[in-house]
Design a protein around this motif. Sequence first.
Motif, PDB file in Angstrom:
ATOM      1  N   ASN A 146      -3.148  -0.657  -3.442  1.00 38.28           N
ATOM      2  CA  ASN A 146      -2.632   0.585  -3.772  1.00 38.28           C
ATOM      3  C   ASN A 146      -1.944   0.955  -4.998  1.00 38.28           C
ATOM      4  O   ASN A 146      -0.755  -0.020  -5.284  1.00 38.28           O
ATOM      5  CB  ASN A 146      -1.674   0.753  -2.696  1.00 38.28           C
ATOM      6  CG  ASN A 146      -0.968   2.055  -2.345  1.00 38.28           C
ATOM      7  OD1 ASN A 146      -1.043   3.075  -3.167  1.00 38.28           O
ATOM      8  ND2 ASN A 146      -0.210   2.216  -1.096  1.00 38.28           N
ATOM      9  N   SER A 147      -2.252   1.783  -5.851  1.00 41.47           N
ATOM     10  CA  SER A 147      -1.551   1.980  -7.118  1.00 41.47           C
ATOM     11  C   SER A 147      -0.205   2.648  -7.215  1.00 41.47           C
ATOM     12  O   SER A 147       0.445   2.420  -7.867  1.00 41.47           O
ATOM     13  CB  SER A 147      -2.516   3.158  -7.923  1.00 41.47           C
ATOM     14  OG  SER A 147      -2.454   4.170  -7.251  1.00 41.47           O
ATOM     15  N   GLN A 148       0.258   3.122  -5.936  1.00 38.72           N
ATOM     16  CA  GLN A 148       1.449   3.403  -5.550  1.00 38.72           C
ATOM     17  C   GLN A 148       2.684   2.427  -5.333  1.00 38.72           C
ATOM     18  O   GLN A 148       3.932   2.537  -5.142  1.00 38.72           O
ATOM     19  CB  GLN A 148       1.576   4.522  -4.295  1.00 38.72           C
ATOM     20  CG  GLN A 148       0.670   5.839  -5.127  1.00 38.72           C
ATOM     21  CD  GLN A 148       1.144   6.481  -6.142  1.00 38.72           C
ATOM     22  OE1 GLN A 148       2.229   6.713  -6.404  1.00 38.72           O
ATOM     23  NE2 GLN A 148       0.024   6.665  -7.031  1.00 38.72           N
ATOM     24  N   MET A 149       2.175   1.263  -4.851  1.00 39.70           N
ATOM     25  CA  MET A 149       2.788   0.274  -4.405  1.00 39.70           C
ATOM     26  C   MET A 149       3.141  -0.942  -5.448  1.00 39.70           C
ATOM     27  O   MET A 149       2.221  -1.602  -6.166  1.00 39.70           O
ATOM     28  CB  MET A 149       2.162  -0.495  -3.186  1.00 39.70           C
ATOM     29  CG  MET A 149       2.996  -1.782  -2.717  1.00 39.70           C
ATOM     30  SD  MET A 149       4.737  -1.296  -2.089  1.00 39.70           S
ATOM     31  CE  MET A 149       3.953  -0.469  -0.555  1.00 39.70           C
ATOM     32  N   PRO A 150       4.271  -1.044  -6.133  1.00 39.99           N
ATOM     33  CA  PRO A 150       4.524  -2.120  -7.193  1.00 39.99           C
ATOM     34  C   PRO A 150       4.152  -3.498  -6.560  1.00 39.99           C
ATOM     35  O   PRO A 150       4.283  -3.921  -5.397  1.00 39.99           O
ATOM     36  CB  PRO A 150       6.023  -2.238  -7.194  1.00 39.99           C
ATOM     37  CG  PRO A 150       6.526  -0.678  -6.944  1.00 39.99           C
ATOM     38  CD  PRO A 150       5.421  -0.216  -5.712  1.00 39.99           C
ATOM     39  N   GLY A 151       3.346  -3.970  -7.319  1.00 45.49           N
ATOM     40  CA  GLY A 151       3.055  -5.521  -7.048  1.00 45.49           C
ATOM     41  C   GLY A 151       1.604  -5.542  -6.541  1.00 45.49           C
ATOM     42  O   GLY A 151       0.967  -6.547  -6.384  1.00 45.49           O
ATOM     43  N   SER A 152       1.018  -4.544  -5.821  1.00 40.01           N
ATOM     44  CA  SER A 152      -0.327  -4.460  -5.278  1.00 40.01           C
ATOM     45  C   SER A 152      -1.381  -4.784  -6.322  1.00 40.01           C
ATOM     46  O   SER A 152      -2.147  -5.616  -6.076  1.00 40.01           O
ATOM     47  CB  SER A 152      -0.634  -3.170  -4.790  1.00 40.01           C
ATOM     48  OG  SER A 152      -1.721  -3.142  -3.805  1.00 40.01           O
ATOM     49  N   LYS A 153      -1.289  -4.256  -7.418  1.00 42.12           N
ATOM     50  CA  LYS A 153      -2.142  -4.355  -8.352  1.00 42.12           C
ATOM     51  C   LYS A 153      -2.221  -5.880  -8.986  1.00 42.12           C
ATOM     52  O   LYS A 153      -3.397  -6.559  -8.976  1.00 42.12           O
ATOM     53  CB  LYS A 153      -1.987  -3.467  -9.676  1.00 42.12           C
ATOM     54  CG  LYS A 153      -3.086  -3.780 -10.815  1.00 42.12           C
ATOM     55  CD  LYS A 153      -3.035  -2.719 -12.111  1.00 42.12           C
ATOM     56  CE  LYS A 153      -3.975  -3.042 -12.894  1.00 42.12           C
ATOM     57  NZ  LYS A 153      -3.884  -2.085 -14.143  1.00 42.12           N
ATOM     58  N   ASP A 154      -1.043  -6.486  -8.970  1.00 39.74           N
ATOM     59  CA  ASP A 154      -1.018  -7.946  -9.522  1.00 39.74           C
ATOM     60  C   ASP A 154      -1.566  -8.890  -8.542  1.00 39.74           C
ATOM     61  O   ASP A 154      -2.258  -9.772  -8.688  1.00 39.74           O
ATOM     62  CB  ASP A 154       0.650  -8.415  -9.670  1.00 39.74           C
ATOM     63  CG  ASP A 154       1.212  -7.681 -10.868  1.00 39.74           C
ATOM     64  OD1 ASP A 154       0.264  -7.387 -11.774  1.00 39.74           O
ATOM     65  OD2 ASP A 154       2.306  -7.327 -10.696  1.00 39.74           O
ATOM     66  N   ILE A 155      -1.432  -8.580  -7.409  1.00 41.25           N
ATOM     67  CA  ILE A 155      -1.928  -9.409  -5.980  1.00 41.25           C
ATOM     68  C   ILE A 155      -3.461  -9.155  -6.379  1.00 41.25           C
ATOM     69  O   ILE A 155      -4.233 -10.241  -6.051  1.00 41.25           O
ATOM     70  CB  ILE A 155      -1.307  -9.070  -4.854  1.00 41.25           C
ATOM     71  CG1 ILE A 155       0.045  -9.255  -4.970  1.00 41.25           C
ATOM     72  CG2 ILE A 155      -2.146  -9.640  -3.620  1.00 41.25           C
ATOM     73  CD1 ILE A 155       0.826  -8.838  -3.368  1.00 41.25           C
ATOM     74  N   ALA A 156      -4.052  -7.895  -6.454  1.00 40.84           N
ATOM     75  CA  ALA A 156      -5.431  -7.835  -6.350  1.00 40.84           C
ATOM     76  C   ALA A 156      -5.963  -8.600  -7.536  1.00 40.84           C
ATOM     77  O   ALA A 156      -7.146  -9.325  -7.430  1.00 40.84           O
ATOM     78  CB  ALA A 156      -5.748  -6.221  -6.476  1.00 40.84           C
ATOM     79  N   GLN A 157      -5.331  -8.456  -8.924  1.00 35.40           N
ATOM     80  CA  GLN A 157      -6.080  -9.169  -9.830  1.00 35.40           C
ATOM     81  C   GLN A 157      -6.102 -10.673  -9.758  1.00 35.40           C
ATOM     82  O   GLN A 157      -7.089 -11.374 -10.066  1.00 35.40           O
ATOM     83  CB  GLN A 157      -5.264  -8.902 -10.988  1.00 35.40           C
ATOM     84  CG  GLN A 157      -5.685  -7.337 -11.337  1.00 35.40           C
ATOM     85  CD  GLN A 157      -4.727  -6.955 -12.610  1.00 35.40           C
ATOM     86  OE1 GLN A 157      -3.496  -7.372 -12.936  1.00 35.40           O
ATOM     87  NE2 GLN A 157      -5.331  -5.932 -13.514  1.00 35.40           N
ATOM     88  N   HIS A 158      -4.771 -11.267  -9.241  1.00 32.28           N
ATOM     89  CA  HIS A 158      -4.825 -12.666  -8.698  1.00 32.28           C
ATOM     90  C   HIS A 158      -5.790 -13.234  -8.061  1.00 32.28           C
ATOM     91  O   HIS A 158      -6.696 -14.021  -7.902  1.00 32.28           O
ATOM     92  CB  HIS A 158      -3.357 -12.969  -8.333  1.00 32.28           C
ATOM     93  CG  HIS A 158      -3.268 -14.473  -7.912  1.00 32.28           C
ATOM     94  ND1 HIS A 158      -2.982 -15.371  -8.957  1.00 32.28           N
ATOM     95  CD2 HIS A 158      -3.242 -15.076  -6.812  1.00 32.28           C
ATOM     96  CE1 HIS A 158      -2.983 -16.603  -8.282  1.00 32.28           C
ATOM     97  NE2 HIS A 158      -3.138 -16.439  -6.916  1.00 32.28           N
ATOM     98  N   TYR A 159      -6.030 -12.278  -6.693  1.00 35.95           N
ATOM     99  CA  TYR A 159      -7.118 -12.700  -5.899  1.00 35.95           C
ATOM    100  C   TYR A 159      -8.314 -12.703  -6.302  1.00 35.95           C
ATOM    101  O   TYR A 159      -9.231 -13.661  -6.264  1.00 35.95           O
ATOM    102  CB  TYR A 159      -7.015 -11.828  -4.514  1.00 35.95           C
ATOM    103  CG  TYR A 159      -8.185 -12.047  -3.606  1.00 35.95           C
ATOM    104  CD1 TYR A 159      -7.835 -12.842  -2.643  1.00 35.95           C
ATOM    105  CD2 TYR A 159      -9.297 -11.462  -3.784  1.00 35.95           C
ATOM    106  CE1 TYR A 159      -8.743 -13.070  -1.723  1.00 35.95           C
ATOM    107  CE2 TYR A 159     -10.469 -11.589  -2.600  1.00 35.95           C
ATOM    108  CZ  TYR A 159     -10.102 -12.699  -1.837  1.00 35.95           C
ATOM    109  OH  TYR A 159     -10.917 -12.743  -0.751  1.00 35.95           O
TER     110      TYR A 159
END
Length: 155
Positions: A33-46
């Motif tokens: 979710n691009s609207q949720m801070p941290g969501s992109k970081d978790i996606a990239q880490h996964y």
Amino acid sequence: MKSRLANYLTGLLLACSTLSASAGGEEVVVIYNSQMPGSKDIAQHYAAMRQVPAAHIFSFALTTNEIISRADFTEQLQQPLAEKLESARLWKFGKVNIPAAAGQPAHMETRVVESKIRYAVLCYGVPSHITEDVSLVEPAAGAMRAELKRNEACV
């Protein structure tokens, strides 16, 4: 907020541990979710940990609530994801003949006929519940038991 993040991270770790070791990252898409801070970081880490190609990471601007309406789910996640999967050549759509059954006539439908994807990983911030849509009525709903007529769901 902190416990919500912890729950999502726990879910992410469970998803990481339950995917088959033989299933390569090429069979996975990661959704955040691009609207949720941290969501992109978790996606990239996964994606990095599971060797998921960068082209298999998809961003959507969704509500930051855990609950999403059926209409918003369809318009903001389901349809755009299908379009992205098709344009990335991860899904192929085709016409499928549906035989007559349960009082419904035979007909043609457009469906996924080929998929290179086996798993979709939903990261922190992607809503987890779809609310009931009372205007949605299935054609054979009249013959169903009441408890089977529900249409709320989990993403």
